[in-house]
Scaffold this active site. Sequence first.
Site: not given
Length: 257
Positions: A1-2
């Site tokens: 994920m970011c």
Amino acid sequence: MCQLLGMNCNTPTDICFSFEGFAARGGKTDDHRDGWGIAFFEGKGYRILLDDKPSVISPIAELVRRYPIHSTHVIAHIRKATQGKIALENCHPFRRELWGRYWVFAHNGDLPGFQPEGMKFYQAVGNTDSEKAFCLILDELRKYFPYGKPSLEQLYSLLNDISKTLASQGIFNYLLSDGEHFFAHCSTKLSYIVRQAPFAAAHLIDEDVTVDFSELTTPSDRVAVIATTPLTDNEIWTQIQPGELLVFQDGLPHKFV
């Protein structure tokens, strides 16, 4: 994920210390190498810097580390692509105009199969679920309040409803600001810390850097830093609860229920 990073404060402040640790997660201490970006509000205007290179090797990131831009609202993002190719148009934060103000948005998560329909005012330029979700949020806000920005309570209520609907389709952690109000929504993981007097020293997790804020601040300063995961290892961070929407003003979090 970011990875997400935000700052909201009661007086213009630079984000150099927090960004030093945050940028290391773009290829040094973590594998988020698919671009990055940062936006600084200055009054009703803003500065935005984007790069599709990893933040650890980006000359633009180096500029941000060394250039103390002062702002009361900052949103930054390091990308690990889930939807959309690695390209400048897919780098966060995204920005649009609504009610005569710029709005800036960054998302951490994934909305599989998300394809909004019936959009009247806003369209995505890139091909990420994140930008599509941002356009849908602004489209809904404009539909319900076509004549201008409503009260904070009204805005929070509608934004909370929209956030719950989008979060039901996947992972939807985000930061959103128009330079006046700063919203943080947690779907799975998001934390914050409020620094205020008496100030102390803080040490980064991702870099061996320590700053004594008592030497750089006044007793009236107050700064909230929001991040996907804590940036320092000697401070107590508060986990935002899944499903919770907070609005930060002058460096303090609020929730309207």
